[in-house]
Design a protein around this motif. Structure first.
Motif, mmCIF file in Angstrom:
data_model
loop_
_atom_site.group_PDB
_atom_site.id
_atom_site.type_symbol
_atom_site.label_atom_id
_atom_site.label_comp_id
_atom_site.label_asym_id
_atom_site.label_seq_id
_atom_site.Cartn_x
_atom_site.Cartn_y
_atom_site.Cartn_z
ATOM 1 N N SER A 64 0.747 -1.237 -0.116
ATOM 2 C CA SER A 64 -0.087 -0.041 0.105
ATOM 3 C C SER A 64 0.812 1.184 -0.595
ATOM 4 N N ARG A 67 2.691 1.677 -3.826
ATOM 5 C CA ARG A 67 1.494 2.413 -4.516
ATOM 6 C C ARG A 67 0.745 3.997 -4.305
ATOM 7 N N SER A 85 -10.693 -13.534 0.046
ATOM 8 C CA SER A 85 -10.855 -12.523 0.501
ATOM 9 C C SER A 85 -9.807 -12.109 0.414
ATOM 10 N N VAL A 88 -8.893 -11.113 -2.846
ATOM 11 C CA VAL A 88 -9.350 -9.761 -3.115
ATOM 12 C C VAL A 88 -8.019 -8.799 -2.653
ATOM 13 N N GLN A 89 -7.729 -8.523 -1.629
ATOM 14 C CA GLN A 89 -7.391 -7.564 -1.057
ATOM 15 C C GLN A 89 -6.256 -7.759 -1.544
ATOM 16 N N LEU A 91 -5.072 -7.713 -4.418
ATOM 17 C CA LEU A 91 -4.730 -7.715 -6.000
ATOM 18 C C LEU A 91 -5.399 -6.003 -5.557
ATOM 19 N N ASP A 92 -6.431 -5.611 -5.039
ATOM 20 C CA ASP A 92 -6.917 -4.310 -4.717
ATOM 21 C C ASP A 92 -5.663 -2.855 -4.654
ATOM 22 N N ALA A 93 -4.815 -3.711 -3.490
ATOM 23 C CA ALA A 93 -4.185 -3.011 -2.694
ATOM 24 C C ALA A 93 -2.919 -2.440 -3.580
ATOM 25 N N GLY A 94 -3.191 -3.004 -4.936
ATOM 26 C CA GLY A 94 -1.827 -2.610 -6.060
ATOM 27 C C GLY A 94 -0.969 -3.962 -6.449
#
Length: 219
Positions: A64, A67, A85, A88-89, A91-94
């Motif tokens: 995090s 990014r 989950s 997803v976390q 990949l969503d964090a970058g």
């Protein structure tokens, strides 16, 4: 290509580093998130391999913060956390990719090559330029249909130059990409590799830009 591996398990880290080095990658390895963060601020890498369960600072905050600084370094998460989950976390964090342990080292190498191709704007598995074809997955080079035998460092240097034909790379930049921590670098190492590549590929394929560096001859 120079990679940073962040992994606190000594057995797993050594296996990954050894396997990727056999595939021609330069791999530097740190064991905790805080050291990784410091290194990422001061040194340059082509890709980051990041565990999540790290001491001193966990992997997701490292990602995090990376990014948040606007750093677009490709990142593959390597972790035992296999819940949807968690994926997803991450990949969503970058993260650009997410691989669950245990994994096959050949698959990891393939994922690294795929990410590095996208980073350099390449879509095909082989790089072609002026009659020279370089295939990273197979570590092969051909010139006008004939196989050319290269050392691992020669191959890495040629790939670095061919990814951006015409772009000038300084000797310092090349050394940074070809050599990791603890590797002894002779003062004329890059010149020696360039000389050998010219002998094998032709003297006009790699050009010297005096006082600046080297580049592959543009089309």
């Amino acid at each position: 290509m120079r990679l940073l591996l962040v992994e606190d398990d000594a057995m797993i880290g050594e296996a990954i580093r050894a396997g990727l080095r056999r595939d021609g990658f330069t791999v530097d390895w740190v064991h905790d998130g805080q050291t990784a963060e410091q290194v990422l601020k001061t040194e340059s890498f082509d890709l980051l391999l990041l565990d999540l369960g790290l001491p001193r600072k966990a992997g997701l905050p490292v990602l995090s913060d990376l990014r948040a600084r606007g750093d677009a370094l490709p990142v593959i998460i390597l972790t035992a956390r296999d819940a949807v989950s968690d994926r997803v976390q991450g990949l969503d964090a970058g993260a650009d990719d997410y691989l669950v342990k245990p994994f096959d080292l050949d698959e990891l190498s393939a994922r690294i090559r795929a990410l590095l191709r996208r980073k350099s704007g390449q879509t095909a598995p082989a790089i072609e330029h002026l009659g020279v074809i370089l295939t990273p997955a197979e570590h092969t080079v051909q010139r006008d249909g004939q196989d050319v035998a290269l050392s691992p460092k020669e191959f890495a240097l040629l790939q670095l130059l061919m990814e951006r034909p015409g772009t000038i790379l300084s000797r310092e930049r090349i050394e940074e990409r070809l050599y990791g921590w603890g590797e002894e670098v002779e003062s004329n190492a890059v010149e020696v590799h360039v000389h050998s590549l010219r002998r094998k590929l032709g003297t006009d394929f790699i050009l010297t830009v005096r006082g600046v560096g080297y580049r592959v001859r543009p089309s």
